[in-house]
Structure formats: C-alpha cells, structure tokens
Motif scaffolding. Structure first.
Motif, mmCIF file in Angstrom:
data_model
loop_
_atom_site.group_PDB
_atom_site.id
_atom_site.type_symbol
_atom_site.label_atom_id
_atom_site.label_comp_id
_atom_site.label_asym_id
_atom_site.label_seq_id
_atom_site.Cartn_x
_atom_site.Cartn_y
_atom_site.Cartn_z
ATOM 1 N N LYS D 62 0.823 -1.209 0.000
ATOM 2 C CA LYS D 62 0.000 0.000 0.000
ATOM 3 C C LYS D 62 0.852 1.251 0.000
ATOM 4 O O LYS D 62 2.056 1.203 0.260
ATOM 5 N N VAL D 63 0.212 2.353 -0.348
ATOM 6 C CA VAL D 63 0.878 3.643 -0.414
ATOM 7 C C VAL D 63 0.154 4.571 0.551
ATOM 8 O O VAL D 63 -1.071 4.650 0.523
ATOM 9 N N VAL D 64 0.905 5.214 1.413
ATOM 10 C CA VAL D 64 0.308 6.071 2.433
ATOM 11 C C VAL D 64 0.723 7.515 2.167
ATOM 12 O O VAL D 64 1.899 7.848 2.266
ATOM 13 N N PRO D 65 -0.233 8.377 1.802
ATOM 14 C CA PRO D 65 0.131 9.783 1.585
ATOM 15 C C PRO D 65 0.419 10.450 2.924
ATOM 16 O O PRO D 65 -0.197 10.130 3.934
ATOM 17 N N ILE D 66 1.355 11.361 2.923
ATOM 18 C CA ILE D 66 1.745 12.048 4.156
ATOM 19 C C ILE D 66 1.267 13.496 4.145
ATOM 20 O O ILE D 66 0.786 14.012 5.138
ATOM 21 N N LEU D 67 1.381 14.120 3.007
ATOM 22 C CA LEU D 67 1.032 15.538 2.914
ATOM 23 C C LEU D 67 -0.435 15.701 2.531
ATOM 24 O O LEU D 67 -0.992 14.890 1.805
ATOM 25 N N THR D 68 -1.046 16.762 3.017
ATOM 26 C CA THR D 68 -2.383 17.089 2.565
ATOM 27 C C THR D 68 -2.278 17.566 1.117
ATOM 28 O O THR D 68 -1.295 18.190 0.727
ATOM 29 N N PRO D 69 -3.296 17.275 0.314
ATOM 30 C CA PRO D 69 -3.187 17.592 -1.112
ATOM 31 C C PRO D 69 -3.544 19.034 -1.454
ATOM 32 O O PRO D 69 -3.423 19.424 -2.595
ATOM 33 N N TYR D 70 -3.975 19.809 -0.469
ATOM 34 C CA TYR D 70 -4.352 21.200 -0.786
ATOM 35 C C TYR D 70 -3.252 22.147 -0.324
ATOM 36 O O TYR D 70 -2.495 21.842 0.595
ATOM 37 N N LYS D 71 -3.150 23.251 -0.988
ATOM 38 C CA LYS D 71 -2.114 24.226 -0.674
ATOM 39 C C LYS D 71 -2.708 25.581 -0.327
ATOM 40 O O LYS D 71 -2.585 26.056 0.785
ATOM 41 N N LEU D 72 -3.363 26.186 -1.319
ATOM 42 C CA LEU D 72 -3.837 27.558 -1.163
ATOM 43 C C LEU D 72 -4.853 27.684 -0.038
ATOM 44 O O LEU D 72 -4.974 28.730 0.592
ATOM 45 N N ALA D 73 -5.609 26.614 0.210
ATOM 46 C CA ALA D 73 -6.644 26.666 1.238
ATOM 47 C C ALA D 73 -6.085 26.433 2.637
ATOM 48 O O ALA D 73 -6.781 26.673 3.628
ATOM 49 N N SER D 74 -4.845 25.988 2.732
ATOM 50 C CA SER D 74 -4.337 25.512 4.032
ATOM 51 C C SER D 74 -3.868 26.641 4.944
ATOM 52 O O SER D 74 -3.431 27.699 4.489
ATOM 53 N N ARG D 75 -3.947 26.394 6.224
ATOM 54 C CA ARG D 75 -3.401 27.292 7.247
ATOM 55 C C ARG D 75 -1.895 27.434 7.099
ATOM 56 O O ARG D 75 -1.330 28.455 7.478
ATOM 57 N N GLU D 76 -1.271 26.381 6.584
ATOM 58 C CA GLU D 76 0.179 26.465 6.410
ATOM 59 C C GLU D 76 0.537 27.511 5.367
ATOM 60 O O GLU D 76 1.543 28.196 5.477
ATOM 61 N N PHE D 77 -0.322 27.612 4.341
ATOM 62 C CA PHE D 77 -0.078 28.571 3.264
ATOM 63 C C PHE D 77 -0.388 29.986 3.739
ATOM 64 O O PHE D 77 0.279 30.952 3.388
ATOM 65 N N LYS D 78 -1.452 30.115 4.531
ATOM 66 C CA LYS D 78 -1.895 31.439 4.991
ATOM 67 C C LYS D 78 -2.394 31.276 6.413
ATOM 68 O O LYS D 78 -3.424 30.633 6.643
ATOM 69 N N ALA D 79 -1.664 31.860 7.346
ATOM 70 C CA ALA D 79 -1.964 31.605 8.758
ATOM 71 C C ALA D 79 -3.190 32.372 9.253
ATOM 72 O O ALA D 79 -3.979 31.868 10.042
ATOM 73 N N GLN D 80 -3.349 33.619 8.774
ATOM 74 C CA GLN D 80 -4.444 34.421 9.332
ATOM 75 C C GLN D 80 -5.761 34.128 8.605
ATOM 76 O O GLN D 80 -5.775 33.795 7.429
ATOM 77 N N ASP D 81 -6.856 34.294 9.340
ATOM 78 C CA ASP D 81 -8.190 34.060 8.804
ATOM 79 C C ASP D 81 -8.475 34.924 7.573
ATOM 80 O O ASP D 81 -8.152 36.113 7.561
ATOM 81 N N THR D 82 -9.105 34.336 6.590
ATOM 82 C CA THR D 82 -9.603 35.121 5.462
ATOM 83 C C THR D 82 -10.896 35.813 5.865
ATOM 84 O O THR D 82 -11.813 35.166 6.385
ATOM 85 N N VAL D 83 -10.934 37.103 5.660
ATOM 86 C CA VAL D 83 -12.160 37.866 5.914
ATOM 87 C C VAL D 83 -12.630 38.427 4.584
ATOM 88 O O VAL D 83 -11.871 39.073 3.871
ATOM 89 N N ILE D 84 -13.858 38.116 4.232
ATOM 90 C CA ILE D 84 -14.404 38.571 2.957
ATOM 91 C C ILE D 84 -15.253 39.807 3.206
ATOM 92 O O ILE D 84 -16.098 39.814 4.103
ATOM 93 N N THR D 85 -15.008 40.827 2.424
ATOM 94 C CA THR D 85 -15.719 42.089 2.621
ATOM 95 C C THR D 85 -16.562 42.413 1.385
ATOM 96 O O THR D 85 -16.055 42.399 0.265
ATOM 97 N N ILE D 86 -17.846 42.650 1.614
ATOM 98 C CA ILE D 86 -18.734 43.081 0.530
ATOM 99 C C ILE D 86 -19.427 44.329 1.052
ATOM 100 O O ILE D 86 -20.273 44.246 1.947
ATOM 101 N N GLY D 87 -19.055 45.462 0.510
ATOM 102 C CA GLY D 87 -19.588 46.723 1.042
ATOM 103 C C GLY D 87 -19.209 46.816 2.504
ATOM 104 O O GLY D 87 -18.029 46.670 2.859
ATOM 105 N N ASP D 88 -20.179 46.990 3.367
ATOM 106 C CA ASP D 88 -19.858 47.089 4.801
ATOM 107 C C ASP D 88 -20.118 45.788 5.550
ATOM 108 O O ASP D 88 -20.178 45.765 6.778
#
Lengths: 351, 351, 351, 351
Positions: D62-88
């Motif tokens: 068997k093959v066991v993956p070690i790394l998560t397959p996502y990058k841009l969505a990960s906390r490792e890629f971006k530590a601070q919370d994404t805040v979406i702003t639409i008008g106010d």
C-alpha cells in the motif's frame, strides 16, 4: 399500519390480504385509488408492533408503519422530563452534570490522581473503565475487579459518584456493587440479554448510542431496560460511523433536540469518543450544551501520552479546568447551572 | 508505524517524541523532508499493536499504522485455506455448503417440516434461531431451550447439522450441547466476552459481520476467537448499513475475494438478511458463489407470511428447491460441487 | 400519500389540513384510530409528485409517500426491457457488452495500443476519458478535444464504439460529435442542467450512480434524461461510499435485480471504480454477470503503473484477455453470449 | 509519501519500485523491518500530489500519503483568517452573518415580503434560489432570470446583499450580474467545470459540502476555486447523508473547528437543510455559533405550507425573529456580535 398493494392487483390477492388481516383482529379501511389500492390497518398497538411479514403475501408492494414502536420511553407515555437522582446529584434536571475521568482505570495512582483533578474542576461524577471493550484481543482489557475497587476508593476519597462500563451479563452483579451508574457501551447497545439484566437492577443506566444505530433503534434499546422495570435510563450520544476519516466518529448533535422531542429521558454527549481528538472536545462540548444536553462525559488524563487507551482524545488537567470554567459561564444561557467555582479563582496563582 | 510531525516542529518537541519511542524499545528511522519530518518506527510487532497515544504528544501531526493488527487470522500466518470438518461435512473445502431453515424456531411442527424441506433440497446444515436478537422487547424472543431441543430432534430425524445463535455468555454451554456450529450475530460481533467464551469451546463458530464493521474489525473479532484457542471460525457477510432504504442492508460481495486474500478462513454469505427481500435472494446467492464463497445461509419457511420473524426475506419451499438446483448447476463454474440431486428429477411430478 | 396526524390532534387543526388538501383537488379517506388519525390522499399522480410541504402544517406528524416519483423509467410505464441499438451492437439484449479501455486518454499511442488490446479481447466498445473529473485541480484533467480525436481515430482503426464522459453543458455538442455513448459520471448524477442537455441529444447516455445516491434518486436522474426526450439510458453501478476503507468504494450488486424489477432500462456494472483494486475486478465482474447485468465497463491499460489516472484498478492486457475468456464461458449460465473467441485459441502460443 | 512493500518481497521487485521512484526524481529512505520494508519518498510536493499508481507495481502492499493535497486553502499557506468584505458586510470577521430567506424565489410578492422580514430580523444577506436543483424533473425548477430580477429588486428595496445558486457554467455570467455571493450547491461540489468558472469571477463563492464529501474533498473543491484565482471562498456545512432517516441529513458540527484548524477560510452552517425540520433549526443554529461558525444560512418563509420547496424546514417570521434575538444574546459568548436590535423591543407590542 398502511398496506400498499401492487398496481393492478387482482381481487383474489386483495381478498387474501384482507382475510389475513381480519383474521388477526384488525379493523380495515380500504382506499381504492387510480394507481394503487391501500389498506389502513387499525387496532391494538401491541399486535401491530410485531413486524407482520405482510410483504411475503402476494400482491403486497410495501407496508408502512405508522406508530412508533416504543411506548415507555415516549413523550406520549410520560410528558414530563425524567430526572434521575443519586444522592444530591440530579441528571436531567436544572443542573448540567459532567462525568470526567480516564478512558480506562490503569492503576491506583493514576485513578486517584485523576479523581482529584476531576473533583477540583467541579464535576460530580468520575468515569473510568474497569472492563474495556477493545478491538484487538492483544490490547489492554482493563483491570477488572481491581479497577472497580480503585473506583470505589476514589469515591470514598473525593465524594464523586462512579460511572463505569459493564460488558457481560455475568458481571452485572459485580459492577453494580461498585458503580453508581452502569454504562452500556456503544458496541453493546443491542446486546439484548445485557439490557434485560441491567434492567433488573436498581442502578441508573447510561446507554450509549451504537456506532450505526438509528434514533429509533437507540430508543428501542432504552425500551428494553424500561420494560425490564428500570426507569432510570440516560441516553448518551457518542458519535456515529460515517465515511469521514479525519474524525474518529461523526458527533450527531441534532439528536439532542430530537431525543428531547420524542422521549422524556435525559441525554448527555460524549465529545471525546465523538471526535477522537482533544482539540475538538471543547468546541463540541459547548455546542452540545447549547443544543440542550443534560450533561457531558469527558476524558481527562493527567498524562495522555502514557494512557493505555484513547490518549489522543483525553484532556490534560489544565484544559479540563479551562473547559469547565467555560461551561460554567455558558450554562446560564440555557438556564442551567454547573457546579463548582472557577478553578482559577480557587488556586489564585494559575491563569 | 510512521509518525508524521507537524510542519516546522521544533527540535525540542521532536526530541521528546524520539526519546519516548526509544524508551519503548523501538528502533527509529528519521526522514527530514522539506515539508515534514517523519519517523519510521520499527520493532516488536506486539508492542506496536497497542495503539500508542502518540497523537497526544505535542508536535505530532498523525500516526500511520503499517502492519495489520491481526496475526492468527492472516494469510501471512497460515498460507493454506482453513477447512472445517464436522462429520462428513467440510466448510471451506471443495464442496459448497448451504445452511437453510427458518429465521426462528417457532414450533416443533414448523421446524420439523422445514427441516424435511431443507434436507430434500440437498442442503446439509439446518439453521434456526432459538434465541432471537430482536429490536423490540415486545417482539418474539425465541423458544430458547425448547427451540434447541426441537433443533436436536430435527438433526436426529434428518441427519442435518445444526447452526444456531448464541447471544449470552451464560448460554454458551447450553447452546454448545445442542448445536454443531455456534452463530455469533451481527449485533454481537464486538461482544468481546462472548467471543472469548465461544473461543473456549471446541465448536466451529459462524461469525457474522457487524452492521457497520470494517473488514479489519471483523477479522479482529475472529482474532479474539482464534486467540482464545478455537481455530474453527467461519466468517459470514450479511450486509452492511448504508443510506439505501429499498433493501434492508447493502450486501457487500467484494468482501469475499478480500477476505480470501487477507485471511485463510472460510467465508459464507447471507443473502436473506443481506437484502431483506426474497426476490433478491436468488440473484445474490448466485453472484456470491461466483465471487468465491464457501457457502450460503438462506432463510426457508414453509409459510413465510406466518413466520414470526423475517418472513419477507424467506423463500418458500419451491423457490428454495429451484435455487438449490440453479446453484448445483453453477457450482462447477467455480470448480465446486453442491450436494444433492435435483429435486425436480427426484419427485418426478413437479415443475 | 398518507398524512399521519399527531396524537390527540385538535379537530380544528385536522379541519385545516383537510381543507388544504381538498383545496388542492384531492379526494380524502379519513381513518380515526385510537392512537392516530390518518388521512389517505388520492388523486392526480402528477400533483402528488410535488413534495407538498404538509409537514409545515400544525398537527401533522409525518407524510408518507405511496407512489414512486418516476414514471417514464418505471416497469409500470413500459413492461418490456429497453434494448439500445448502435449499429450492430445492442445493450440490454441477449448479448453481454463489455466496455473496456483506459481511465483517461493519455496519448495517441497509449490509446491506439489499448484499443487494439480491447478489440483483440473481444469487447465491442472502447472507454476512455478525454475530460476527467479529478479531486485535485493539480491532477491531470484530460486531453480534452485532442483526446476525443484520438478516440475517433481508434474507432476508425478498430471498429469499436466509443463511450466517453461529458462534464459540462457547454461540451455536450462537442463530445456528441465524437462519442457513440455519452457518459455522465458519478459526481454529475445530479447535475440537472447536464442531464437535460444530454436528454436533448440522440445519443445513448451511460448514467453512473452517484457516490451516495439512493436507487430512487438514481432512477429520478434517468427520468430527467427520459423526460427531455432521450429514451436511451443505460444505468451504471460503480460503487457507493461507505465507512469501509480497504476498497475504494463498496460495489452494490443487489441493485442489479432491483433496477431490473423497478425499471425497463439496461444496467451495467463498473467493477474497476467499484473496488479500486485490480485484484477484485475479475471476481466482481463475474458476480455481476450472474446477478443479471447487461454489461460491464472495465479499465484496461497496457502499463498500469504509468497510467495518469487510476492505475491500481486497471487490468494488464493478459488479465483482461483471461477475464474476457472467463466471462465468455460464464455468459451461457445466464442465457447470454459474449462476442469474440478465446484469445488463447486465437494466438495459439499463449496460456 | 510512504510505500509499504509486501511481506517477504523479492529484491528484484523492490529494486523495480526504487528505480521507478528514482526515475521520477524523488529521494528515498529505505527502512528494512522484520515484518516489512518501507520506503519513505521525499521530494517535490507538486509531483507527489498526483496520486501515483504505485499500487499497480508488483510487490507494493500500500501507499500512504503524508502531505495534505491542498495548498492555497491551508493554514500552512496562509496563517491568518480570510475575511471577505462586501460593502460594509464582512464574513469571517468579528461579526456573525446570517443569510436568511426562502428556499426558492416563488413570486415577486413572496420574495419582497420575505426580504422585509429578513431585514427586520436583523440579517444582512438575503438567500433565495432562482435556479433550483430538484430531484424530480417534474418539480418546480425555479423562476430563473425572473427570479434573479426579483432578488435584485429586493436588494434595492432593503439594502440586503443577495446570495443565490448557480448550477450551470453557462449561467455564471448571468447570475454574477445579479448576485453578491454565488452559491454552489451540495450536488455540484465536485462539478469541476463550474468550480473553475466561478473561480474566474470576482464574486465571493459559498461552497456547500457535498452530501457524502469528506473534509479533504471539500477543501479540494475550494482549492479549485482558489487555484482559478478567486480567493473569496466561504465553506458551508449543510449536513451529510447517513443511515438516519428521522432527520433529512446529519448536520456535522465538528467540521467547524476542523475547518478552522486546517484552513483559513470562513465557514457557515445551514441548519435548515442540515436537519430538514424547522423544530431543529434553532437548537442547531445556536450550537453552530458556539462551535465557532462565522455565520448561518437559514430558510425563512412567510407561509411555509405554501412554499414550493422545502416548507417543512422553513421558519415562520416570528420563529425567525425569536431565533435572531437568541443568537444576538449568544454571540458575545464567542466574542462575536450580530447586527440588528431586538425585534421585540422594536415593535413593542409583540412577545
């Protein structure tokens, strides 16, 4: 019960079904629609509870039960909430109850140390397994009678009540001599001889939901205990099995208001087994309180990495104190209270 | 076992994990990648079988087990197929075995009549429950000892072997005195005291897969029986619980080649409980044979609509005879045989 | 439709429900039992297909649908099996059809080589994805138009028909110009705009079951295509998602007789995606044939380890030839035939 | 990635696997244990994200993956919370956001009336479907463009922002002209062309979790949108499919802290679809807040029993006002606020 006949069923087959049902003493309402003929079956609820094998009769397409199969557990049978009282502790009343402690009783020292922590945090009930259901026969199976003795000693020292699991009909007497509350584990939710046996005791029973049990099956398991004469049943949601692998189980908090709607029994939640990760225990414990639970059962271990069972989901003492404090502040939102005063105030130096 | 550390873990935390593992006597291989440091943990398989609570150590992201947790059940431990012999009947050998009969023993007459039918169809093993696990405490719970006596009488009359369920550790001795094969039901697959108890007998054990058990958990349940000293375990797939409501369960035939690959134990399939509908029993029984099973367990009832349990999934005698004949013709495709001669030829006038 | 009122519902609430239903033009049958009052609702099937939000009315406990929500797909609507004819190939008739080829079209060479193998094994239909639904945006997404051209070239060279997936309403025209059969993947089973769009073409549509779709939802997805005017729908079981992790999916073969009972549409099985392991493809393919399928779709790759998609579940050429031969021998058991002659006889030197 | 070799694998097979991996440019760590040889594979994360079909190589267990397959969505890629702003309005910031409105836009009157109620209750975002994914082709499919126009009119009248579903790549432009937030429904979570298309817009995307999607698949679907250039993704838990039939879905609140741990994206919860019963909406909405959500999406209808879609799970205006008030009182527990003042105070005469 509704019997739906196949499209274009012959009069002969229909007659045979009607005869059969009349022979059982039911009164029948027949509706002949364009697409289907359906038979409304009215009569003695007890008779209908038996799943009649009508689908084995020719011409029958399906049978739709109308009534819930449980009686004693239902709100219809008893409208007011069941409150279980053990000494000065109530479960299902105004006070939230936290049951805390190690997954397994591992040694006298570990248990007494943990009991002191549990006590200090403000919980009134100590959990800890002396008999452990383990997937592997090679895993630690519990200290058995020795474990029960340590639990009893911890009760004497701290005044905490004891909840511990019973797995075998042959051990019900033994465990009952030590425990204040008998726990039926998820894997035994449909161990019917065991349900009947704890139903004969006068001890409250904590009944965990099976890994893939429906709400109805879970209530029916409680019905076994109630029908045996023991009306002190506490339901415990501990997560169900789904395809998700990140969490150990999927904690189903929606059952809290569902159980409150369908039954009069108290319900608690186990966020430790329900998630399998200590990091998720706090958020899920608090969410459960707001969803309306009567209590929580939480794993606490002085040294999770040395735990012989389920370390990854156990809280360290400081995390436990902190969670208790947060729950204490949250409880009034639900017009509840949680015993104990803030650990941080008590000790003065911490935090 | 592989331990994956968190990204950017400190040397201090890494050291603590390494120390802990070395303290347990493992030898370690450390791989420092750009993204993660991983630790390969080698050593005594027995020690690793205990699920070490490493995820409770700071800096550990996850722990990946490498070895399967079962030993005695594995193909690695025993390469050749286990063949269970009871008198002149073998399970797991060249001959397909069909176990047929009613869900529950309901009366002496019903059982003896069914046994005669089962015999005439060519099966060699009679099934029938004397102790019945029922969702409702108000449903028929079985004839208990009386039921066992009828089964024994049916064996004397027909020469069929008897398989029947045991649900309680306290009944293992009793049931063993009457049964040729002890059945552990799906709801008891992880009733560990019961597994240990049947593991102490010298009777073959038919171990049904739990409603939501993984293949690994199922094999581990078999391991309990094997570890207790009884190496005569027959696995039985009976459908798992899914979201589908049209069928009672979802019969998972892929486990047949999977079990054959991972273990040396015989496996049979229960298409009656596995589908819940008599109409599906035939196609699924035949598909199971071609998938490689060693046998089948099928519900047969002389009058399904009067059955006290599971009528809708029981075959009437003629359907049973017809299925047996079809299986007899199909078996050679798998280089198997099925006992008995065609019922239709025998009786001459039917069909 | 049956409306079950709450226990002890007031006359006023009951009246309001009755008024509402009468206002919708239904005729009503009221049965007043001791436990519950139930209302049988009869009338125009079309009106009832809309899930009326009756549970939002006070006093209503639950609503039980009686009729199946599909029409055009049902056996009641069309009793005889649908047989789809493309040139001299029929799907749903006496001949079993095998669709074989790579998961993805990777290059001209790979596809032409595989097509020759598929042809030699005796299959009449070539599978291969030009547009690939991949869990990761970073995985190979298919050769798109180039892939379609290679498929068309393979058809010219070999005479095989082409089945390939369409994922986007905007590509239906393009894919229809190249494909003989349009495939709707599991993840798009409820992509309703796409179903409507392929429903407007005159191409047969292979509709895979969704990962967690019920049988009814799957048939309703077919109903979308039928309702749009295209009556050439082939259903394809490809495994459902369960808690089991050993196999990629859990192949549900019981749907084969279920679909044959409820609908007139042909059904095939995909044991490659259904199990995710090449080792299980053969046993499950054969089991599916005996369960009554009209065909199979199987992944074949000349070099699975170099496959850009789903290598672990692809058969190497020799395994494919062997399986085709086994299926050819098995087909007569089901009064079916499979085209082609034994590869082993043809080549003389192999085996 | 870890490659686990079969027990007793030959040196030849091991060499072939090592050669293959070295040929791909990976660096390898080999650990030879008593039971197994395992290969640690290190190197370029991008290369490893492709699921290499190593299990097709002989000798690989068997093959066991070690790394998560996502990058841009990960906390490792971006530590601070994404805040979406639409008008106010901000989503993911300190303020809880409630999106409320009818399941479907049914008429101008219904929508404007509901919008006024939504506004009065204090929510800032109006939900309502103009394109409706319906299981049946015979059910109401939405007002389409007309529905979008009514939504735009409601925005002008009330100042509420609009969230509405887009189901077809061909409609993305159209819907984007009217909506402030594009909703991707559960059935389209893995409609990859649609994900790519909304990823090209500059509108925030509300991405619902698929009915049986794992957390990882859900994050990977977000990754599709992020990878296409749109970093404004809001995740929405709406219940998963389980075997439980009492509730429409099983709302999985544990994903709230899980998503917060693994990603930087905001997450909201839909207790209306998540439970399917209006009675459960309030308790689950409150539990979600305490579990840490950034917002809620709730169905409100002035007359649920006349709703063309999902009436049983819609709140009547008074229930909605009451829930908003309860949420407003609860929010500070989580250091959050909820806009609006108490309806009861406002109107003076009610409650």
């Amino acid at each position: 019960m509704i019997v739906v006949m196949e499209k274009g069923v012959s009069e002969e087959k229909l007659e045979r079904v009607l005869d059969y049902l009349q022979g059982k003493g039911f009164s029948l309402h027949i509706s002949r629609g364009i697409e289907r003929t359906i038979i409304g079956v009215l009569g003695d609820k007890n008779k209908m509870e038996e799943r009649l094998p009508l689908e084995a009769l020719e011409g029958v397409e399906k049978v739709v039960p109308i009534l819930t199969p449980y009686k004693l557990a239902s709100r219809e049978f008893k409208a007011q909430d069941t409150v279980i009282t053990i000494g000065d502790v109530t479960i299902g009343g105004q006070e939230l109850q936290v049951m805390a402690g190690p997954c397994a009783v591992e040694s006298r020292e570990q248990l007494l140390e943990t009991a002191a922590i549990v006590k200090q945090g403000g919980a009134k009930i100590l959990r800890g397994g002396a008999f452990k259901p383990r997937t592997s026969p090679y895993s630690f199976q519990g200290l058995e009678k020795k474990g029960l003795e340590y639990l009893a000693e911890a009760r004497e020292t701290t005044g905490l009540l004891i909840v511990t699991e019973v797995m075998d009909t042959r051990s019900v007497d033994l465990v009952s001599r030590y425990a204040d509350i008998l726990q039926i584990g998820a894997r035994n939710m449909q161990n019917f001889p065991l349900l009947k046996e704890v139903g004969k005791t006068n001890k409250p029973v904590l009944l965990k939901r099976g890994l893939s049990a429906t709400v109805e099956e879970w209530i029916m398991a409680a019905e076994y205990i109630l029908a045996a004469g023991n009306n002190q049943v506490i339901l415990c949601e501990r997560g169900i099995r789904t395809f998700e692998t990140y969490t150990r189980n999927t904690l189903d908090l929606s059952v809290v208001p569902v159980i409150k709607h369908l039954t009069h029994l108290p319900i608690i939640v186990d966020p430790s087994h329900g998630t399998g990760k200590w990091r998720l225990v706090g958020p899920m414990a608090k969410a459960a309180v707001v969803a309306g639970v009567d209590g929580l059962i939480i794993e606490v271990h002085p040294n999770p990495v040395e735990a012989l069972s389920d370390g990854p989901q156990s809280l360290k003492p400081e995390k436990y104190y902190q969670l208790m404090e947060e729950l204490r502040q949250l409880a009034p939102v639900m017009s509840r209270s949680l015993s104990g005063t803030a650990h941080f105030e008590k000790t003065g130096t911490e935090g």
